[in-house]
Scaffold this motif. Structure first.
Motif, PDB file in Angstrom:
ATOM      1  N   GLY A  85       0.347 -25.550 -22.382  1.00  0.00           N
ATOM      2  CA  GLY A  85       0.730 -26.512 -21.187  1.00  0.00           C
ATOM      3  C   GLY A  85       2.014 -26.006 -20.517  1.00  0.00           C
ATOM      4  N   GLN A  86       2.258 -24.854 -20.366  1.00  0.00           N
ATOM      5  CA  GLN A  86       3.183 -24.078 -19.603  1.00  0.00           C
ATOM      6  C   GLN A  86       3.112 -24.236 -18.057  1.00  0.00           C
ATOM      7  N   ALA A  87       1.565 -24.222 -17.701  1.00  0.00           N
ATOM      8  CA  ALA A  87       1.387 -24.099 -16.253  1.00  0.00           C
ATOM      9  C   ALA A  87       1.177 -25.801 -15.852  1.00  0.00           C
ATOM     10  N   THR A  88       1.630 -26.762 -16.427  1.00  0.00           N
ATOM     11  CA  THR A  88       1.324 -28.059 -15.973  1.00  0.00           C
ATOM     12  C   THR A  88       2.998 -28.647 -16.060  1.00  0.00           C
ATOM     13  N   GLY A  89       2.863 -29.813 -15.135  1.00  0.00           N
ATOM     14  CA  GLY A  89       4.121 -30.414 -15.097  1.00  0.00           C
ATOM     15  C   GLY A  89       4.053 -31.702 -14.235  1.00  0.00           C
ATOM     16  N   THR A  90       5.093 -32.437 -14.285  1.00  0.00           N
ATOM     17  CA  THR A  90       5.262 -33.737 -13.446  1.00  0.00           C
ATOM     18  C   THR A  90       5.717 -33.625 -12.148  1.00  0.00           C
ATOM     19  N   GLY A  94       6.032 -14.134 -17.374  1.00  0.00           N
ATOM     20  CA  GLY A  94       6.499 -15.325 -17.968  1.00  0.00           C
ATOM     21  C   GLY A  94       6.009 -15.769 -19.427  1.00  0.00           C
ATOM     22  N   ASN A  95       4.937 -15.435 -19.667  1.00  0.00           N
ATOM     23  CA  ASN A  95       4.624 -15.394 -20.869  1.00  0.00           C
ATOM     24  C   ASN A  95       4.667 -14.270 -21.952  1.00  0.00           C
ATOM     25  N   PRO A 118       7.880  -7.960 -32.252  1.00  0.00           N
ATOM     26  CA  PRO A 118       7.262  -7.034 -31.051  1.00  0.00           C
ATOM     27  C   PRO A 118       7.019  -7.754 -29.896  1.00  0.00           C
ATOM     28  N   ARG A 119       7.030  -9.246 -29.917  1.00  0.00           N
ATOM     29  CA  ARG A 119       6.651 -10.001 -28.650  1.00  0.00           C
ATOM     30  C   ARG A 119       7.929 -11.289 -28.627  1.00  0.00           C
ATOM     31  N   ARG A 120       8.521 -11.165 -27.613  1.00  0.00           N
ATOM     32  CA  ARG A 120       9.515 -12.331 -27.257  1.00  0.00           C
ATOM     33  C   ARG A 120       8.866 -13.193 -26.414  1.00  0.00           C
ATOM     34  N   ILE A 121       8.885 -14.805 -26.755  1.00  0.00           N
ATOM     35  CA  ILE A 121       8.349 -15.586 -25.696  1.00  0.00           C
ATOM     36  C   ILE A 121       8.961 -16.710 -25.544  1.00  0.00           C
ATOM     37  N   PHE A 179      14.309 -11.092 -18.449  1.00  0.00           N
ATOM     38  CA  PHE A 179      13.677 -12.376 -18.166  1.00  0.00           C
ATOM     39  C   PHE A 179      12.253 -12.294 -18.578  1.00  0.00           C
ATOM     40  N   CYS A 180      11.650 -11.662 -19.035  1.00  0.00           N
ATOM     41  CA  CYS A 180      10.087 -11.574 -19.391  1.00  0.00           C
ATOM     42  C   CYS A 180      10.034 -12.384 -20.516  1.00  0.00           C
ATOM     43  N   GLY A 181       9.013 -13.286 -20.465  1.00  0.00           N
ATOM     44  CA  GLY A 181       8.914 -14.270 -21.737  1.00  0.00           C
ATOM     45  C   GLY A 181       9.496 -15.549 -21.661  1.00  0.00           C
ATOM     46  N   ASN A 182      10.494 -15.710 -20.710  1.00  0.00           N
ATOM     47  CA  ASN A 182      11.313 -16.887 -20.582  1.00  0.00           C
ATOM     48  C   ASN A 182      10.422 -18.191 -20.060  1.00  0.00           C
ATOM     49  N   ASP A 183       9.439 -17.749 -19.705  1.00  0.00           N
ATOM     50  CA  ASP A 183       8.399 -18.485 -18.927  1.00  0.00           C
ATOM     51  C   ASP A 183       8.751 -18.956 -17.587  1.00  0.00           C
ATOM     52  N   GLN A 184       9.070 -20.231 -17.297  1.00  0.00           N
ATOM     53  CA  GLN A 184       9.232 -20.704 -15.970  1.00  0.00           C
ATOM     54  C   GLN A 184      10.039 -20.041 -15.113  1.00  0.00           C
ATOM     55  N   ILE A 185      11.158 -19.571 -15.420  1.00  0.00           N
ATOM     56  CA  ILE A 185      12.112 -18.777 -14.522  1.00  0.00           C
ATOM     57  C   ILE A 185      11.526 -17.437 -14.232  1.00  0.00           C
TER      58      ILE A 185
END
Length: 317
Positions: free
Chosen positions: A77-82, A144-145, A207-210, A230-236
């Protein structure tokens, strides 16, 4: 009149890209690859970083959240929002530069991964991470992911391949993030240097931080890499950028597939034997491949033992 009529009017006057608050435009971005459904206030397709900055300013004034969106391949659901959805795939989808000698590419966040791979292939290069959605996912969303893929054990995650990020903060400040504290927001360096012990011991060796900012990437022994943090913090980091400079990888050669009855047998094939604590599949694969070649009385190809990503090691079913 819609409750967002004023917001829509201000966005239309502030940006050059398309603004859609109609039912169809909103319906098209209510979902990603997950089961989540969230109806946004509206959609903006920015033409450039100036449009992105304008959207952030207008939405900040109205107290409306902004959701950056790439290919919509997220499964949580990371690419959805109100709020207002920024669709980077319509205009900000170009490969701006490719430098075979420097093994870098400058891309916009809406560029689909396969387009980058196609441009890099004639130079014997590729972008390391290869998620299964490579034909649809965008580079901004991958950042972001912190996307990976089936070969990430050998070629690394997206964070391993990002060199610089041009980003716009929620307050409209433009930063170029890189190593050695390049582009670090005010106060970040003091936060890290004042708590080095906790950062060195409190972060698991994953090995992967999200799950947020990778603050351990800012440790001095890791190059104080602000872009990586900044990689993996999603929206920012997800696409609120104009250009991303990323590293390419050499294209591997043939693949050797080695089968073992179980992981323990495979680990014991190494000299010295590996434990489950320090097991490194790349090393296991390298040694296993050499043993296989010896068993069939064949000389190993030059370099086969020095490029772990050329080996696929599987446990027999």
């Amino acid at each position: 009149m819609s409750e967002f009529a004023e917001l829509e009017a201000e966005l239309r006057s502030a940006v050059r890209g398309e603004v859609g608050f109609d039912v169809t435009s909103r319906a098209l971005v209510t979902m990603d690859a997950s089961n989540y459904r969230r109806v946004p206030a509206g959609v903006v397709a920015p033409r450039d970083a100036d449009d992105v900055a304008a959207v952030l300013e207008v939405c900040r004034t109205h107290g409306v959240p902004v959701v950056a969106r790439g290919g919509g391949t997220s499964i949580a659901g990371q690419a959805t929002g109100t709020g207002v959805v920024l669709d980077f795939t319509r205009h900000m989808n170009r490969l701006l530069e490719i430098n075979p000698d420097g093994r870098t590419a400058v891309v916009q966040p809406g560029l689909v991964l396969d387009r980058l791979q196609e441009a890099a292939a004639p130079h014997g290069l590729r972008f390391g991470p290869d998620p299964s959605t490579h034909g649809r996912c965008t580079l901004g969303g991958m950042i972001g992911n912190n996307s990976c893929g089936s070969h990430s054990v050998a070629w690394g995650t997206t964070a391993d391949s990002v060199r610089e990020l041009d980003v716009i903060t929620a307050r409209g400040r433009r930063l170029r993030l890189g190593r050695d504290w390049a582009g670090a927001p005010q106060g970040l360096r003091g936060l890290v240097t004042g708590d080095l012990a906790r950062l060195r011991t409190g972060f698991p060796d994953l090995p992967r931080r999200i799950s947020g900012y990778a603050l351990d990437a800012l440790l001095p022994e890791r190059g104080a890499d602000v872009a990586r943090s900044f990689c993996g913090n999603d929206q920012i980091a997800r696409g609120v950028a104009d250009a991303l400079r990323e590293r390419g990888k050499d294209v591997p050669g043939d693949v050797a597939v080695v089968g073992y009855d179980n992981w323990d047998t495979m680990a014991l094939a190494c000299r010295p034997p590996l434990t489950t604590v320090d097991m490194n599949l790349a090393e296991i694969g390298r040694i296993a491949a050499l043993r296989l070649l010896q068993a069939i009385d064949a000389e190993p190809e030059p370099g086969v033992h020095t490029v772990p990503c050329r080996l696929v090691v599987r446990e027999s079913s």
